[in-house]
Design an enzyme around this catalytic site. Sequence first.
Site, short mmCIF file in Angstrom:
data_model
loop_
_atom_site.label_atom_id
_atom_site.label_comp_id
_atom_site.label_asym_id
_atom_site.label_seq_id
_atom_site.Cartn_x
_atom_site.Cartn_y
_atom_site.Cartn_z
N GLY A 184 0.82 -1.20 0.00
CA GLY A 184 0.00 0.00 0.00
C GLY A 184 0.86 1.25 0.00
N LEU A 185 0.53 2.20 -0.88
CA LEU A 185 1.26 3.47 -0.95
C LEU A 185 0.27 4.63 -1.02
CD1 LEU A 185 4.17 4.59 -1.02
CD2 LEU A 185 4.12 4.44 -3.50
N THR A 189 2.85 6.40 2.09
CA THR A 189 3.75 7.47 1.70
C THR A 189 4.47 8.03 2.92
OG1 THR A 189 2.21 8.01 -0.07
CG2 THR A 189 3.85 9.68 0.46
N LYS A 210 -11.87 -0.66 17.55
CA LYS A 210 -10.71 -0.23 18.35
C LYS A 210 -10.90 -0.64 19.82
CE LYS A 210 -9.76 3.56 15.20
NZ LYS A 210 -10.15 4.95 14.89
#
Lengths: 428, 428
Positions: free
Chosen positions: B10-11, B16, B205
């Site tokens: 994943g980017l 990033t 969460k």
Amino acid sequence: MKPIKVGLLGLGTVGTGVVRIVENHQDDLKNQIGSAIEIEKIVVSNVNKARNISVAASKLTDDAWEVIRHPEIDVIIEVMGGTTATKEYIVEALKLGKHVVTANKDLMALYGGELLEIAQQHGSDIYYEASVAGGIPILRTLVDGFSSDRITKIMGIVNGTTNYILTKMTQEGASYADVLKEAQQLGYAEADPTSDVEGLDAARKMVILARLGFHTSVDLQDVSVQGISNVTKEDIQYAKRLGYQLKLLGIAQCDENQISVSVQPTMVKNSHPIASVNGVFNAVLVTGEAVGETMFYGAGAGELPTATSVVADLVAVSKNMKLGISGKRINSAFKQTVLKTDDQISSKYFLLLEVADRAGVLAQITQELAKYEISLESVLQQANPSSNTAEIIVITHDASKAAIQSLLDRFKGMDVIHQVKSVYRVEG
Amino acid sequence: MKPIKVGLLGLGTVGTGVVRIVENHQDDLKNQIGSAIEIEKIVVSNVNKARNISVAASKLTDDAWEVIRHPEIDVIIEVMGGTTATKEYIVEALKLGKHVVTANKDLMALYGGELLEIAQQHGSDIYYEASVAGGIPILRTLVDGFSSDRITKIMGIVNGTTNYILTKMTQEGASYADVLKEAQQLGYAEADPTSDVEGLDAARKMVILARLGFHTSVDLQDVSVQGISNVTKEDIQYAKRLGYQLKLLGIAQCDENQISVSVQPTMVKNSHPIASVNGVFNAVLVTGEAVGETMFYGAGAGELPTATSVVADLVAVSKNMKLGISGKRINSAFKQTVLKTDDQISSKYFLLLEVADRAGVLAQITQELAKYEISLESVLQQANPSSNTAEIIVITHDASKAAIQSLLDRFKGMDVIHQVKSVYRVEG
């Protein structure tokens, strides 16, 4: 599984708490570590003294060396305090390959670098979470939680006594002397409160935080320290009126590897998360380049919070033993300490001046500020007709510590300024 | 020293950020780990797409399996999201002895137990700090910082989108629909906001937090979930008037090994530390038996905070590799999950009723409360002459969820009560 054997130095409130937690949480601890924990020996100054806790007489001794050199003891927990004999004990324990857990901030602030080095040489661990902000796991957070970020600022209320005093002064409009006396009666302040109220205790904690956060070997003498004993009711009232809380803050900053560490009473804007930390609570605000502002809040001291931190370190040290990685913590003090000079340290300032109540005084003062390139955020003037004086409060924009010092020196030579009553750093 | 080689799945924004942090902090990371970190391969869906970051074309691939099975890659970082293909990739990586760092809360909430088990069997690590409260290192704090305490309560604002919406509604008196639209335009809420606004994201969460905090294997279906889409302007105004903030809280409690986990909009007293957590910020309040209340506050999401957490996990995993202790994290889910029933879950409640505006109505209502043994903290009645109705607000003392449910059922059968407009849990 062979149990992990502990020698405990000290059976005061924290030591008693450690014994209680280890007893009450036997199962949980064993589940986490894979071995039981046994407190084998406890060093006390008087083995015959009556105590709040029942401990087998055979475990008590007044001979610390017997415990340090006990062949079966794996871990030494030091909660007796002091820095002279205590240092000798801890050095010897580490050299014997024993692991050490200590709550002793004085020791770690003074000799932390040396002790960490001895530990590393001998494959021993030394953990000291409880030395800063008792119930808040801040040291492991700095080391592990921020390992991928660059910490630029650590700001904290790290002394419960002074925060209690300032909170009471704020809430009740009481004087410093009165609140200190009350705090002493309640046991929140010591008979000789110097170390707390003059900021030394906070300074020691800031040294420990700055070392871990900035990866340097900053020392106690590098910290600029000012306590709260000169804080007046009037200062607090002005702070309130202007929307600030007066707090004793430790502030450590690191920009491009240049560091400053200080402790001083500071005006904190009400909207700032640290402004609402009251009473004996502690909070540490950590700013990371990437993460931004984070805050960690909790009990700063007390028997159980501190003892809990000590036992959490005992769990970490015990896990390391089981995993065979004792003494392998990678030393994080890999940067040289370069201190900022006073012209590189800047913040907003609050100044409270008593001046002659006549026309043109404010203009003279603002001209002086302009000369030192200090710009104003706000000014408040209030006449006191009975004495023919006025009070002027100035809040500056960011100014360097050096510029403020020059300004204050200049003020001394001005007839219209009777006195500089207060100078505080301002945050937020 | 051989570098540690990473495969990145994943980017997007987080990916990033990971690339940027690893590049910018090379020296610091190397100093901490003792080896350099190299991002060897990056999986993207379109290798030809224009990007905000310059990456050698040879590193990009659209074949995830190539990266998972790459013989030189030590660590897989998963920041692509999803739970189906992603799970297969991660399972295979763990089975191949590769270590995994993931920010994927959905995956961990659904399959966390299974993945941890596979990791343990194959000597692999799986770390997932970034899956909860992005910039706050809360998971490692629960595991390491509280190892010697018994956690009784975990309460948190763990969804930034809903906290942003509720904060705006409170500060601007705006409606839910208007603020949601604005949040979508600003990119704080997704085009389909269901997962956030209906509390599902927060529930996932809370499952992760409850598992680590209470050492159990609680599941998503064990969580009682209510979102914020029915919160009205009026509710928020009443909360303000009474000195409360309306927050979407996740609350997990554990008493004597009985657990409850819920997510719901809750009235939080202004003086409570969590009440002042505003905007997209997150905060998790952890109560330990010994330590008392502690709070951890920071950015909950965002490219850099989340990426920082991911890289902190990468540092931890890399250190484990260097120390030869990968996959040796002691499994902490050693307690059976026993859920509390509704009559064992208690809290204060806020009720807003629309009633007929005539004499004796309040008496009737308070009699009903007394029947169910629900006592009152405060009552406020306000007539609305134009419609010949009144509004009654009741804040109760602690009452069981079951009793409140029975009371609400009873209210339905009472003519004088036109409608129950709102029911909220109350904290503090």
